[in-house]
Design an enzyme around this catalytic site. Structure first.
Site, short mmCIF file in Angstrom:
data_model
loop_
_atom_site.label_atom_id
_atom_site.label_comp_id
_atom_site.label_asym_id
_atom_site.label_seq_id
_atom_site.Cartn_x
_atom_site.Cartn_y
_atom_site.Cartn_z
N ASP A 65 9.23 2.64 1.69
CA ASP A 65 7.77 3.32 2.36
C ASP A 65 7.62 3.04 3.72
OD1 ASP A 65 5.02 3.51 3.38
OD2 ASP A 65 3.82 3.52 1.27
N LYS A 114 2.53 9.15 8.68
CA LYS A 114 1.42 9.39 9.88
C LYS A 114 1.22 9.43 11.38
CE LYS A 114 -1.64 5.59 8.05
NZ LYS A 114 -1.13 4.97 6.63
N PHE A 129 0.51 -0.91 -0.16
CA PHE A 129 0.25 0.23 0.14
C PHE A 129 1.11 1.60 -0.30
CE2 PHE A 129 -2.25 3.44 1.39
CZ PHE A 129 -3.74 3.66 0.98
C1 LIG Z 1 -0.97 4.90 4.68
C2 LIG Z 1 0.58 4.80 3.74
C3 LIG Z 1 0.13 5.35 2.61
C4 LIG Z 1 -0.31 6.83 2.40
O1 LIG Z 1 -0.28 7.74 3.41
P1 LIG Z 1 -1.56 8.88 3.23
O2 LIG Z 1 -0.77 9.66 4.41
O3 LIG Z 1 -3.00 8.33 3.52
O4 LIG Z 1 -1.68 9.44 2.04
C5 LIG Z 1 1.16 4.81 2.07
N1 LIG Z 1 2.36 3.94 2.18
C6 LIG Z 1 1.50 2.81 3.52
C7 LIG Z 1 2.88 2.64 3.87
C8 LIG Z 1 0.45 3.67 4.70
O5 LIG Z 1 0.36 2.49 5.85
#
Ligand SMILES: *Cc1c(COP(=O)(O)O)cnc(C)c1O
Length: 406
Positions: free
Chosen positions: A229, A258, A144
């Protein structure tokens, strides 16, 4: 002045939502009015133990006084200047991030997905300059990376992609935790490999020993950038400040978001000097690195480091893991396993009952996330105690018993 959140009941606000809000979320039927630490209260005054933390965001707990005070003070000083000028909180947060990670430079964005977009732009520039124009990025299935048009192409989940074709070009999704698949997918056009160190939204999936090290070696051999990420795994979530420390593998580029502002939207990508290739005009943002957001980030990260919150998360995370193993044993065959690290863990069921169990758990007074049809994700504030874990699992026990009996 806004309306007092408690002036109406939950039913009123839920009706307002269906009247006015685009229906893209299947929300649990709770209207939250306020939060403190690991607890929130709804508009009726019911208390809940919150093991969702605003989606792994409020690492220091809701309304942390240090962060609240920093926001209050900054709001009364200056909130926005733009990147046409220098501002102090932005530069102090940059210093904190760089001095407490393996990275050399930082760029601020407003969200996780924007941080990833920036990281991919950097990788493409690197490919153009240093790998014969290579432009494409390999990512993995069940990942994700966010919801923009480019990042749904990076996110290896067909459910997020199918309705929005054509996908942005330049992304290849290969099976997760499979080094051979990465090697086979690598071409002269590959400029980067981007992965989460531990998959969050994909179901709290931990890679096998050696996977991330293997990626590191492959990237070094091929002169490809390794992007981690860490939007969900960073900020102490896995019991180390950054997830890469938990696995002992350094990336070239890292994205965070986050937990960085403890609830104030702020994201960033960080890079090592050898791939610090962006120049004036290459990238920008009106709000990115905004004074208010970076003041919140500075307070959050500063507090986290001074008080070794990652160390606390590691200890309570180990306790949660042990208790989840007991829970799995006690409820088999309905429960089949647990996985994760630090305070990002999942409980896996034999059947797709996660949403029903979470709804029952809400009624018991605990908030959890059904990350997969058959799995619940635990991502509480990192300041929770062992007593909070015990309370969560006692309530979950009651919820599961009721769900199975229904
Ligand atoms: C939540 C998340 C995103 C996206 O972040 P947003 O602030 O919702 O755009 C991208 N990568 C990972 C691993 C995430 O947990």
């Amino acid at each position: 002045m806004a309306t007092d959140a408690t002036a109406h009941d939950s039913a009123y606000w839920m009706a307002q939502e269906s009247e006015y809000y685009v229906h893209t979320f299947n929300r649990q039927p709770i209207v939250v009015a306020r939060g403190e630490g690991a607890r929130v209260w709804d508009v009726e005054g019911n208390e809940y133990l919150d093991f969702t933390a605003g989606l792994a965001v409020t690492c220091l707990g809701h309304s942390h006084p240090v962060v609240t005070e920093a926001i209050r003070e900054q709001a009364g000083t200056i909130m926005q200047m733009s990147n046409l000028y220098y501002t102090v909180p932005q530069l102090e947060l940059a210093e904190l991030l760089v001095e407490n990670s393996c990275m050399d430079k930082v760029f601020f964005a407003n969200s996780g997905v924007e941080a990833n977009e920036g990281a991919v732009k950097l990788a493409r520039k690197y490919g153009r300059l240093h790998r014969n124009g290579a432009q494409s990025v390999i990512t993995v299935l069940n990942s994700f990376h966010g919801r923009t048009l480019a990042m749904i192409a990076a996110t290896g989940q067909p459910a997020y992609q199918q309705a929005w074709l054509p996908l942005a070009e330049g992304f290849t999704n290969v099976p997760y935790d499979d080094l051979d698949a990465i090697r086979e997918a690598t071409t002269d056009d590959t400029c980067a490999i981007m992965v989460e160190v531990l998959q969050g939204e994909g179901g709290v999936n931990v890679p096998t020993e050696g996977y991330l090290k293997g990626l590191r070696e492959w990237c070094d051999e091929k002169n490809i950038l390794l992007i981690f990420d860490e939007i969900q795994t960073g900020m102490g979530r896995l019991g180390t400040l950054w997830g890469y420390e938990h696995f002992g593998v350094e990336p070239d580029v890292m994205t965070v978001a986050k937990g960085l502002g403890n609830g104030v939207p702020v994201g960033a990508f960080l890079c090592k000097e050898r791939c610090n290739v962006l120049e004036p005009g290459d990238h920008g943002s009106t709000f990115g690195g905004n004074v208010l957001a970076t003041a919140a980030g500075r307070a959050t990260l500063g507090y986290m480091i001074e008080n070794d919150i990652p160390g606390h998360a590691a200890r309570v995370g180990a306790y949660l893991h042990a208790k989840l193993e007991e829970f799995v044993a006690a409820h088999a065959p309905a429960t089949v396993g647990t996985r994760g690290a630090g305070l990002l863990q999942a409980l896996v069921f034999a059947e797709p009952i996660a949403r029903a169990v979470v709804t029952a758990a809400n009624a018991e007074g605990v908030l959890l996330n059904p990350v997969l049809p058959n799995a619940i994700r635990f991502m509480p504030a990192l300041i929770i105690t062992e007593a909070d874990v015990d309370e969560c699992l006692a309530k979950l026990d009651a919820a599961l018993t009721k769900t199975l009996a229904a």
